[in-house]
Design an enzyme around this catalytic site. Sequence first.
Site, PDB file in Angstrom:
ATOM      1  N   CYS A 180      -0.728  -3.463  -4.948  1.00  0.00           N
ATOM      2  CA  CYS A 180      -1.446  -3.048  -4.024  1.00  0.00           C
ATOM      3  C   CYS A 180      -2.610  -2.214  -4.823  1.00  0.00           C
ATOM      4  O   CYS A 180      -3.513  -1.814  -4.122  1.00  0.00           O
ATOM      5  CB  CYS A 180      -0.629  -1.779  -3.169  1.00  0.00           C
ATOM      6  SG  CYS A 180       0.675  -2.521  -2.358  1.00  0.00           S
ATOM      7  N   HIS A 321      -5.278   6.544  -1.447  1.00  0.00           N
ATOM      8  CA  HIS A 321      -4.294   5.442  -1.450  1.00  0.00           C
ATOM      9  C   HIS A 321      -3.502   5.678  -0.085  1.00  0.00           C
ATOM     10  O   HIS A 321      -3.160   4.741   0.927  1.00  0.00           O
ATOM     11  CB  HIS A 321      -3.174   5.450  -2.417  1.00  0.00           C
ATOM     12  CG  HIS A 321      -2.434   4.105  -2.503  1.00  0.00           C
ATOM     13  ND1 HIS A 321      -3.044   2.947  -2.363  1.00  0.00           N
ATOM     14  CD2 HIS A 321      -1.054   4.069  -2.559  1.00  0.00           C
ATOM     15  CE1 HIS A 321      -2.088   1.956  -2.313  1.00  0.00           C
ATOM     16  NE2 HIS A 321      -0.877   2.664  -2.307  1.00  0.00           N
ATOM     17  N   GLU A 331       0.416  12.323  -4.040  1.00  0.00           N
ATOM     18  CA  GLU A 331      -1.163  11.991  -4.314  1.00  0.00           C
ATOM     19  C   GLU A 331      -1.867  13.051  -3.943  1.00  0.00           C
ATOM     20  O   GLU A 331      -2.977  13.476  -4.619  1.00  0.00           O
ATOM     21  CB  GLU A 331      -1.549  10.882  -3.521  1.00  0.00           C
ATOM     22  CG  GLU A 331      -3.184  10.347  -3.758  1.00  0.00           C
ATOM     23  CD  GLU A 331      -3.754   9.429  -2.768  1.00  0.00           C
ATOM     24  OE1 GLU A 331      -2.774   8.888  -1.830  1.00  0.00           O
ATOM     25  OE2 GLU A 331      -4.570   8.679  -3.249  1.00  0.00           O
ATOM     26  N   LYS A 352      -6.055   3.652   5.760  1.00  0.00           N
ATOM     27  CA  LYS A 352      -4.975   2.887   6.277  1.00  0.00           C
ATOM     28  C   LYS A 352      -4.370   3.224   7.653  1.00  0.00           C
ATOM     29  O   LYS A 352      -3.741   2.707   8.079  1.00  0.00           O
ATOM     30  CB  LYS A 352      -3.800   3.181   5.075  1.00  0.00           C
ATOM     31  CG  LYS A 352      -4.252   2.268   3.857  1.00  0.00           C
ATOM     32  CD  LYS A 352      -3.088   2.321   2.596  1.00  0.00           C
ATOM     33  CE  LYS A 352      -3.428   1.616   1.609  1.00  0.00           C
ATOM     34  NZ  LYS A 352      -4.272   2.421   0.551  1.00  0.00           N
ATOM     35  N   HIS A 357      -2.149  -1.303   5.616  1.00  0.00           N
ATOM     36  CA  HIS A 357      -2.439  -1.357   4.125  1.00  0.00           C
ATOM     37  C   HIS A 357      -2.525  -2.717   3.737  1.00  0.00           C
ATOM     38  O   HIS A 357      -1.591  -3.590   4.030  1.00  0.00           O
ATOM     39  CB  HIS A 357      -0.813  -0.658   3.596  1.00  0.00           C
ATOM     40  CG  HIS A 357      -0.989  -0.892   2.150  1.00  0.00           C
ATOM     41  ND1 HIS A 357      -2.092  -1.298   1.158  1.00  0.00           N
ATOM     42  CD2 HIS A 357       0.309  -0.232   1.165  1.00  0.00           C
ATOM     43  CE1 HIS A 357      -1.862  -1.003  -0.020  1.00  0.00           C
ATOM     44  NE2 HIS A 357      -0.408  -0.594  -0.189  1.00  0.00           N
ATOM     45  N   PHE A 416       3.106  -1.185  -6.731  1.00  0.00           N
ATOM     46  CA  PHE A 416       4.487  -1.474  -7.205  1.00  0.00           C
ATOM     47  C   PHE A 416       4.250  -1.771  -8.723  1.00  0.00           C
ATOM     48  O   PHE A 416       3.462  -2.380  -9.246  1.00  0.00           O
ATOM     49  CB  PHE A 416       5.360  -2.496  -6.502  1.00  0.00           C
ATOM     50  CG  PHE A 416       5.741  -2.187  -5.333  1.00  0.00           C
ATOM     51  CD1 PHE A 416       5.646  -0.626  -4.647  1.00  0.00           C
ATOM     52  CD2 PHE A 416       6.501  -2.820  -4.508  1.00  0.00           C
ATOM     53  CE1 PHE A 416       5.867  -0.379  -3.363  1.00  0.00           C
ATOM     54  CE2 PHE A 416       7.327  -2.399  -3.081  1.00  0.00           C
ATOM     55  CZ  PHE A 416       6.718  -1.183  -2.673  1.00  0.00           C
TER      56      PHE A 416
END
Lengths: 428, 79
Positions: A180, A321, A331, A352, A357, A416
């Site tokens: 991502c 994010h 975050e 998002k 996403h 990830f």
Amino acid sequence: MLQSAGSDLGRRRVVVTGMGMVTPLGLGTEHVWKRLIAGESGIDRIHSFDPSELAAHVAGEVPEGPTAEGKLTVSDWIPVKDQKKMDRFIHLGMIAAAEAVEDSGWKPESEEDRCATGVMIGSGIGGLQTIYEASITVYEGRAKRLSPFFIPSALTNLVSGNVSIRYGFKGPNHSAVTACATGVHAIGDAARLIMFGDADVMVAGGAEATVCKLGIAGFCSARALSTSFNETPQKASRPWDRDRDGFVMGEGAGIVVLEEYEHAKARGARIYGEIVGYGMSGDAHHITAPAEGHEGAYRAMNSALRSAGVTPAEVGYVNAHGTSTMADDLELVAVERLFGEDAGKLAMSSTKSAIGHLLGAAGAVEAMFSLLAIRDNVVPPTLNLDNPSRESAIDRVAHHAQQRNVNVALSNSFGFGGTNASIVVRGV
Amino acid sequence: MSEIADKVKKIVVEHLGVEESKVTPEASFIDDLGADSLDTVELVMAFEEAFNVEIPEDAAEKIATVKDAIDYIEAQKAA
């Protein structure tokens, strides 16, 4: 002309001169931006397959329909005979690249200019649906019937390959693959190739098309997707809200044309803004979960600001994010720590909430939203932020876009594998 | 035109995305119809599937034109 790396090293400035995007809010940068600012959502029940046996039923799919209405008709962009040679992520990437290249007005004719123009378009996963279908062919004992286009259709770097072939761009031909964080890494690394003198122009970004049964099932198994809003899809992506329960997958592509500043000026190109900072880090912690206090994110952001030579006080907008998972608050804490006393002046939103996403395309699309926020002095909203799970001095732009003076913006993407990337853009 | 020739032509039109009028017996897949080496592999597979025949690698390499394909398949079917 390509300047050799030497005394200019580190001083070549990189600007954005073209943009293209394909998202669940449609095709075309201005069309998508207008709908985003209006607070519209591109999330719906999944159409491309029947999701009823899976836990998650919602996603952001690119709307099909006439090109003139900002919707997707693949054959308007890619000849039918070539479509089967490319997975859908390549279709979407090619379409976004077509818009970006056209928008930039850069049409290199000479061999020298072509060799100074490169491509760096990544994907988080690549041709998942193509791999799924090919696996079935082999499983059914028809391995000899496997299409000769299976491998080039599935390969992650083949948006780059196909774009370079279509336009004759003979410079660096590269691709980032960092889940991502792909979109930000692609743009950041491509900008550095220009700074380093490997190219004068780079077409960079990400593309993803994993709203397929295997993709949704896989993220469902990882317990990463929202499953509580199957009957109200537009409520499913709700970053920082106390009722959030996972991310909503989206598909699409975001591509920018990056260009060395003097090169862009010399040809009178329209400049959206400058890539001034880029930072990266690794968590070294867990394959899917962020580290304590999202300290890896903190270091990536800090490094991006340092490379930009800007202070937190100068940053007017952060495109988070913010995936609508538990990690949102981590975050937030990392951003609060970075901005300190300046947090109260900051606007931060997660787009998002409107498009889902886009995995490997997310960072590229969101970097463009950050540039458009600077251009228009408008910050896009975080939809569905009804009840924040954590109070903060940072304005998270709940529900409605805001007029804001923004000259510097920061965009975050984390993937990830504990990979973090942040990019800083500024008006020129 | 034979039934086989008709079907071959249809497959070529569909897979290579070319005008039907260009698919003459003499037309070369690569030189006249814009195919590349992967296209020809796929085309041979499509012939195998459509006509239920096996076209071994060395035979496939000799199929360069529409007529080559028709002749090969007709010979297989007659055998």
